[in-house]
Design a protein around this motif. Structure first.
Motif, PDB file in Angstrom:
ATOM      1  N   LEU A   1      74.268 114.907  18.559  1.00  0.00           N
ATOM      2  CA  LEU A   1      73.792 115.495  17.314  1.00  0.00           C
ATOM      3  C   LEU A   1      72.510 114.799  16.855  1.00  0.00           C
ATOM      4  CD1 LEU A   1      74.247 117.489  15.001  1.00  0.00           C
ATOM      5  CD2 LEU A   1      75.626 115.742  13.863  1.00  0.00           C
ATOM      6  N   GLY A   2      72.496 113.469  16.907  1.00  0.00           N
ATOM      7  CA  GLY A   2      71.289 112.739  16.525  1.00  0.00           C
ATOM      8  C   GLY A   2      70.110 113.099  17.402  1.00  0.00           C
TER       9      GLY A   2
ATOM     10  N   ARG B   1      69.397 108.593   9.522  1.00  0.00           N
ATOM     11  CA  ARG B   1      68.886 107.577  10.451  1.00  0.00           C
ATOM     12  C   ARG B   1      68.095 108.222  11.579  1.00  0.00           C
ATOM     13  NH1 ARG B   1      74.151 105.473   9.565  1.00  0.00           N
ATOM     14  NH2 ARG B   1      74.879 106.362  11.538  1.00  0.00           N
ATOM     15  N   ALA B   2      68.508 109.411  11.998  1.00  0.00           N
ATOM     16  CA  ALA B   2      67.837 110.073  13.116  1.00  0.00           C
ATOM     17  C   ALA B   2      66.406 110.457  12.795  1.00  0.00           C
ATOM     18  CB  ALA B   2      68.627 111.320  13.540  1.00  0.00           C
TER      19      ALA B   2
ATOM     20  N   THR C   1      66.835 125.045  13.931  1.00  0.00           N
ATOM     21  CA  THR C   1      68.208 124.985  13.435  1.00  0.00           C
ATOM     22  C   THR C   1      69.087 124.245  14.423  1.00  0.00           C
ATOM     23  OG1 THR C   1      67.926 127.118  12.324  1.00  0.00           O
ATOM     24  CG2 THR C   1      70.175 126.327  12.629  1.00  0.00           C
ATOM     25  N   VAL C   2      69.888 123.310  13.903  1.00  0.00           N
ATOM     26  CA  VAL C   2      70.887 122.597  14.692  1.00  0.00           C
ATOM     27  C   VAL C   2      72.246 122.864  14.059  1.00  0.00           C
ATOM     28  CG1 VAL C   2      71.713 120.345  15.474  1.00  0.00           C
ATOM     29  CG2 VAL C   2      69.244 120.794  15.349  1.00  0.00           C
ATOM     30  N   VAL C   3      73.226 123.254  14.870  1.00  0.00           N
ATOM     31  CA  VAL C   3      74.573 123.553  14.383  1.00  0.00           C
ATOM     32  C   VAL C   3      75.535 122.517  14.942  1.00  0.00           C
ATOM     33  CG1 VAL C   3      76.480 125.206  14.387  1.00  0.00           C
ATOM     34  CG2 VAL C   3      74.121 126.014  14.172  1.00  0.00           C
TER      35      VAL C   3
ATOM     36  N   ARG D   1      70.433 125.235  18.169  1.00  0.00           N
ATOM     37  CA  ARG D   1      70.901 124.191  19.074  1.00  0.00           C
ATOM     38  C   ARG D   1      72.303 123.804  18.613  1.00  0.00           C
ATOM     39  NH1 ARG D   1      68.797 119.598  21.785  1.00  0.00           N
ATOM     40  NH2 ARG D   1      70.542 118.648  22.900  1.00  0.00           N
ATOM     41  N   VAL D   2      73.294 123.966  19.483  1.00  0.00           N
ATOM     42  CA  VAL D   2      74.694 123.771  19.109  1.00  0.00           C
ATOM     43  C   VAL D   2      75.233 122.486  19.734  1.00  0.00           C
ATOM     44  CG1 VAL D   2      77.006 124.756  19.146  1.00  0.00           C
ATOM     45  CG2 VAL D   2      75.019 126.253  18.912  1.00  0.00           C
TER      46      VAL D   2
END
Length: 429
Positions: free
Chosen positions: A246-247, A317-318, A393-395, A424-425
């Protein structure tokens, strides 16, 4: 290798060269040193007394395996002062608590590190992680303890970070004797009893010991060094591969072309030289803005909402720790108040009804200034926007099992759509 030569934390103790070895392991001295270590570091007592001692003349000094056995040389115990042995006890059990054997194996696979030289480097790096703040306050630093300053390195880093900061060379020539056993670097030794040997701890027992030590540290955090407090926090919330994914997904989206880009006349473009009389703006890179939409519908559990709050802090933090650039929006069937990120535990997550994250997308995209990245944390039981948003978009998708029929707050025959292809999943959990 001589027994009087230093172990991973000890050099030959001065004034003991003429000591007479007894020939058998002095358990009274060894256990007295362990009791001294437990008194100096009471939060480690559970782990110290969980170690099973195995006498071994193959071991140069003291070493541990991943099954929580501590192999001890009788000659080494005879030659070491009791207060130094207390420090060695704490050092060796620290390798096991911090899971250095598994971390070394993982780093070796990821970075393609092979051979005894690289495993020695891992042992040194693991020692550096431990020794920078474990001694003092009633615990003597054993002679020869490897400290970051000896290799001209900063303190407070993790083993994985130290591995990137040094190579074997002139500064490490005096450390070739280091051997804390397979519990420190993951490489099996000839003296190891293996997984089927007597007195080893099971996976569940090892996890139980770590959890109890973490409880002891968090219960009285002022009594433990910063490195141990950091370890205890991660023991309760261990880093997972999906968190790294995820990061990485957020960082990738935030650093992609166009994200965070803007034009400024504060510095003219170099292309202005080719157009006399015309001032062109230059492209400026600014820190990306991230909007996090958290699904607070009835199908998301309290535990998952707690995980979402942890991920919000990780997302901050990312993107470089700029919390002022991260906003949080809770959404079920309606979008709630947008909140700037100060502390993750201070965010109020409101909702509990049905799910329609399209309202959350719309509210996030209406923000001024607009976000460069939208991160959605959801179980996926929602309609998705029909068109791709103007930003990346990140899911983050909480796991659900759909077998034939799927579940919905009001419709048991509802089967949710998969996240759209433009997102992005990352599977959470």
């Amino acid at each position: 290798m001589k027994a009087e030569t230093a172990a991973s934390t000890n050099a030959e103790p001065t004034g003991t060269r003429n000591a007479e070895p007894t020939g058998s392991l002095d358990l009274d001295k060894l256990y007295a040193a362990r009791l001294q270590a437990a008194r100096a570091r009471p939060y480690l007592a559970t782990a110290l007394f969980a170690l099973h001692v195995v006498e071994s003349r193959q071991v140069p000094t003291m070493a541990v395996d991943r099954h929580w056995r501590c192999y001890v040389s009788p000659t080494f115990v005879d030659l070491m002062p009791e207060e130094d042995l207390a420090g060695v006890w704490v050092h060796e059990v620290s390798h096991l608590l911090r899971d250095h054997h598994a971390r070394s194996d993982r780093v070796a696979r990821e970075r393609g590190l092979t051979g005894p030289g690289e495993r020695l480097r891992m042992n040194i790096a693991a020692d550096l992680e431990i020794n920078d703040d474990v001694y003092g306050d009633g615990l003597v630093t054993p002679r020869g303890a490897v400290r970051p300053i000896m290799l001209q390195l900063p303190e407070g880093e993790l083993m994985e970070d130290y591995l990137r900061l040094f190579r074997l060379g002139p500064l490490t020539q005096s450390l070739t004797w280091l051997d804390c056993g397979s519990g420190a670097d993951g490489r099996d030794r000839e003296w190891d009893l293996g997984p089927d040997g007597a007195h080893g701890l099971s996976d569940q027992e090892r996890d139980g010991v770590r959890f109890r030590v973490a409880q002891a540290i968090t219960g009285r955090p002022g009594d433990s060094p910063a490195g141990w407090r950091r370890w205890a926090e991660e023991a309760f919330h261990p880093p997972q591969p999906w968190r790294e994914l995820l990061g990485a997904a957020v960082r990738s989206a935030a650093s992609a072309a166009g994200a965070g880009d803007d034009y400024t006349y504060g510095r003219p473009s170099r292309r202005s030289a080719g157009l006399p009389g015309v001032v062109l703006p230059s492209l400026r890179r600014r820190p990306p803005r991230v909007s996090v939409v958290i699904d607070t519908s009835g199908s998301v559990s309290d535990a998952e909402l707690g995980t979402a709050l942890l991920e919000v802090a990780a997302i901050a933090r990312a993107v470089g720790g700029r919390r002022d650039l991260v906003s949080v929006l809770s959404c079920d069937a309606a979008a709630r108040t947008v909140q700037p990120l100060c502390r993750a535990e201070g965010i109020a997550l409101m909702g509990g009804g049905g799910t329609d994250l399209r309202a959350g997308f719309a509210r996030a995209l209406r923000a001024s200034p607009a976000p460069d990245v939208v991160v959605v944390l959801t179980d996926g039981q929602t309609p998705w926007p029909g068109t791709q948003p103007s930003c990346r978009t990140v899911v983050g998708l909480f796991p659900r099992r759909h077998s034939g029929t799927s579940w919905h707050e009001n419709d048991p025959d509802y089967v949710p759509d998969a996240p759209p292809a433009w997102a992005r999943v990352v599977e959470l959990g």
